[in-house]
Design a protein around this motif. Structure first.
Motif, PDB file in Angstrom:
ATOM      1  N   GLY A  75     -72.556   8.094  26.067  1.00 18.65           N
ATOM      2  CA  GLY A  75     -73.359   8.896  26.981  1.00 18.65           C
ATOM      3  C   GLY A  75     -74.833   8.579  26.927  1.00 18.65           C
ATOM      4  N   PHE A  76     -75.190   7.449  26.314  1.00 19.63           N
ATOM      5  CA  PHE A  76     -76.597   7.083  26.116  1.00 19.63           C
ATOM      6  C   PHE A  76     -77.175   6.539  27.422  1.00 19.63           C
ATOM      7  N   THR A  77     -78.304   7.080  27.845  1.00 20.78           N
ATOM      8  CA  THR A  77     -78.848   6.708  29.156  1.00 20.78           C
ATOM      9  C   THR A  77     -80.230   6.063  29.100  1.00 20.78           C
ATOM     10  N   ASN A  78     -80.748   5.781  27.914  1.00 25.02           N
ATOM     11  CA  ASN A  78     -82.078   5.168  27.820  1.00 25.02           C
ATOM     12  C   ASN A  78     -82.055   3.653  27.934  1.00 25.02           C
ATOM     13  N   ARG A  79     -80.905   3.045  27.673  1.00 21.96           N
ATOM     14  CA  ARG A  79     -80.735   1.598  27.830  1.00 21.96           C
ATOM     15  C   ARG A  79     -79.448   1.328  28.595  1.00 21.96           C
ATOM     16  N   ALA A  80     -79.507   0.402  29.522  1.00 19.36           N
ATOM     17  CA  ALA A  80     -78.332   0.068  30.325  1.00 19.36           C
ATOM     18  C   ALA A  80     -77.425  -0.890  29.562  1.00 19.36           C
ATOM     19  N   VAL A  81     -76.126  -0.658  29.640  1.00 17.86           N
ATOM     20  CA  VAL A  81     -75.189  -1.611  29.036  1.00 17.86           C
ATOM     21  C   VAL A  81     -74.668  -2.620  30.059  1.00 17.86           C
ATOM     22  N   ALA A  82     -75.080  -2.484  31.313  1.00 10.52           N
ATOM     23  CA  ALA A  82     -74.704  -3.460  32.338  1.00 10.52           C
ATOM     24  C   ALA A  82     -75.711  -3.417  33.479  1.00 10.52           C
ATOM     25  N   GLY A  83     -76.041  -4.601  33.968  1.00 12.18           N
ATOM     26  CA  GLY A  83     -76.845  -4.740  35.178  1.00 12.18           C
ATOM     27  C   GLY A  83     -76.085  -5.588  36.175  1.00 12.18           C
ATOM     28  N   ASP A  84     -76.758  -6.044  37.214  1.00 13.59           N
ATOM     29  CA  ASP A  84     -76.040  -6.766  38.260  1.00 13.59           C
ATOM     30  C   ASP A  84     -75.426  -8.075  37.771  1.00 13.59           C
ATOM     31  N   PHE A  85     -76.063  -8.738  36.806  1.00 12.15           N
ATOM     32  CA  PHE A  85     -75.491  -9.990  36.294  1.00 12.15           C
ATOM     33  C   PHE A  85     -74.183  -9.731  35.563  1.00 12.15           C
ATOM     34  N   VAL A  86     -74.181  -8.737  34.677  1.00 10.21           N
ATOM     35  CA  VAL A  86     -72.971  -8.412  33.922  1.00 10.21           C
ATOM     36  C   VAL A  86     -71.865  -7.912  34.852  1.00 10.21           C
ATOM     37  N   ILE A  87     -72.219  -7.070  35.804  1.00 12.09           N
ATOM     38  CA  ILE A  87     -71.220  -6.588  36.766  1.00 12.09           C
ATOM     39  C   ILE A  87     -70.666  -7.744  37.587  1.00 12.09           C
ATOM     40  N   GLY A  88     -71.521  -8.697  37.925  1.00  8.91           N
ATOM     41  CA  GLY A  88     -71.059  -9.885  38.642  1.00  8.91           C
ATOM     42  C   GLY A  88     -70.060 -10.693  37.831  1.00  8.91           C
ATOM     43  N   LEU A  89     -70.277 -10.767  36.519  1.00 12.33           N
ATOM     44  CA  LEU A  89     -69.304 -11.449  35.653  1.00 12.33           C
ATOM     45  C   LEU A  89     -67.950 -10.749  35.722  1.00 12.33           C
ATOM     46  N   ALA A  90     -67.971  -9.422  35.659  1.00 12.81           N
ATOM     47  CA  ALA A  90     -66.724  -8.650  35.721  1.00 12.81           C
ATOM     48  C   ALA A  90     -65.989  -8.910  37.034  1.00 12.81           C
ATOM     49  N   LYS A  91     -66.731  -8.943  38.112  1.00 17.92           N
ATOM     50  CA  LYS A  91     -66.112  -9.208  39.414  1.00 17.92           C
ATOM     51  C   LYS A  91     -65.486 -10.597  39.443  1.00 17.92           C
ATOM     52  N   ASN A  92     -66.204 -11.577  38.952  1.00 19.16           N
ATOM     53  CA  ASN A  92     -65.716 -12.951  39.001  1.00 19.16           C
ATOM     54  C   ASN A  92     -64.570 -13.199  38.032  1.00 19.16           C
ATOM     55  N   MET A  93     -64.431 -12.365  37.015  1.00 17.70           N
ATOM     56  CA  MET A  93     -63.298 -12.477  36.092  1.00 17.70           C
ATOM     57  C   MET A  93     -62.064 -11.725  36.604  1.00 17.70           C
ATOM     58  N   GLY A  94     -62.186 -11.075  37.757  1.00 17.65           N
ATOM     59  CA  GLY A  94     -61.030 -10.463  38.389  1.00 17.65           C
ATOM     60  C   GLY A  94     -60.757  -9.024  38.011  1.00 17.65           C
ATOM     61  N   LEU A  95     -61.713  -8.382  37.303  1.00 16.51           N
ATOM     62  CA  LEU A  95     -61.513  -6.971  36.994  1.00 16.51           C
ATOM     63  C   LEU A  95     -61.537  -6.147  38.274  1.00 16.51           C
ATOM     64  N   GLN A  96     -60.888  -4.987  38.226  1.00 13.10           N
ATOM     65  CA  GLN A  96     -60.857  -4.131  39.412  1.00 13.10           C
ATOM     66  C   GLN A  96     -62.068  -3.221  39.499  1.00 13.10           C
ATOM     67  N   GLY A  97     -62.615  -2.844  38.356  1.00 10.60           N
ATOM     68  CA  GLY A  97     -63.770  -1.956  38.341  1.00 10.60           C
ATOM     69  C   GLY A  97     -64.209  -1.678  36.922  1.00 10.60           C
ATOM     70  N   ILE A  98     -65.313  -0.950  36.790  1.00 13.26           N
ATOM     71  CA  ILE A  98     -65.854  -0.584  35.481  1.00 13.26           C
ATOM     72  C   ILE A  98     -66.207   0.891  35.499  1.00 13.26           C
ATOM     73  N   VAL A  99     -65.857   1.568  34.401  1.00 15.70           N
ATOM     74  CA  VAL A  99     -66.251   2.956  34.181  1.00 15.70           C
ATOM     75  C   VAL A  99     -67.076   2.994  32.902  1.00 15.70           C
ATOM     76  N   ILE A 100     -68.306   3.502  32.988  1.00 18.09           N
ATOM     77  CA  ILE A 100     -69.219   3.483  31.845  1.00 18.09           C
ATOM     78  C   ILE A 100     -69.737   4.875  31.553  1.00 18.09           C
ATOM     79  N   ASP A 101     -69.446   5.374  30.355  1.00 22.10           N
ATOM     80  CA  ASP A 101     -70.084   6.610  29.906  1.00 22.10           C
ATOM     81  C   ASP A 101     -71.413   6.209  29.270  1.00 22.10           C
ATOM     82  N   GLY A 102     -72.339   5.888  30.148  1.00 20.72           N
ATOM     83  CA  GLY A 102     -73.641   5.378  29.746  1.00 20.72           C
ATOM     84  C   GLY A 102     -74.410   4.981  30.989  1.00 20.72           C
ATOM     85  N   ALA A 103     -75.358   4.077  30.812  1.00 25.14           N
ATOM     86  CA  ALA A 103     -76.271   3.737  31.911  1.00 25.14           C
ATOM     87  C   ALA A 103     -76.079   2.306  32.401  1.00 25.14           C
TER      88      ALA A 103
END
Length: 204
Positions: A75-103
């Protein structure tokens, strides 16, 4: 024949919640970036220290196409654990989506990716990379226990977790709930008179 995960896709999380008697929904702060985002699939779980995204990167590498990465970010919101680059990696690896209890961060860039992301908050600060995290362990995300292989369903109303052992039972209960709701809609929500009849039936 569709998989049971595919059968859950597009079913309202509200109806699934009713089938689960109002339990197993994540904290209401965890919502999709876009109201149109929907997910339904197997959970690939990731446990990371607050503000650290090494485990997220490892999870993206190890998860199977179609999996949903579920991240216990404390639930930590002061630092992001993913930005557009990381999310882009997830998309290109074929994941369906990401759920993050964080930022997350890079909101506009993530919108442009057209990839479902559910998260607690956004921030401008980047993550750190100090610990490997844990993969495919039981975690707590949004106040709900999530085990590897549980079914995750998300839409504009939020995210709900279906224990893998009960998935068929929950699916059938959800479909019955939707059918019942549709019948009620057709019977009562057609005019002032029918609406009044319903209100009187539940209030008098």
């Amino acid at each position: 024949m569709s998989s049971i995960e595919e059968k859950f896709y597009g079913l309202p999380t509200t109806a699934i919640s009713d089938a689960l008697k109002g339990i197993n929904h994540m904290d209401s702060a965890i919502k999709p970036l876009r109201d149109s985002d929907k997910i339904a699939g197997r959970a690939f779980t990731v446990n990371v220290p607050a503000g650290d995204n090494t485990g997220v990167l490892r999870g993206i590498r190890e998860a199977k196409p179609g999996d949903i990465l579920v991240v216990d970010g404390k639930g930590f919101t002061n630092r992001a654990v993913a930005g557009d680059f990381v999310i882009g990696l997830a998309k290109n690896m074929g994941l369906q989506g990401i759920v993050i209890d964080g930022a997350i961060r890079d909101i506009q860039g993530i919108r442009d990716l057209d990839f479902p992301v559910f998260f607690r908050a956004s921030t401008v600060a980047a993550s750190v990379k100090a610990a490997p995290g844990e993969l495919q362990v039981t975690i707590s995300s949004g106040g709900v226990s999530v085990s590897p292989g549980d079914i995750i369903v998300g839409d504009a109303d939020g995210v709900i977790v279906i224990p893998k052992a009960n998935k068929e039972e929950v699916l059938q209960s959800t479909l019955k709930k939707i059918e019942k709701d549709n019948e009620r809609e057709e019977k009562y929500n057609v005019s002032r008179e029918t609406a009044l009849a319903y209100l009187n039936s539940v209030l008098d």
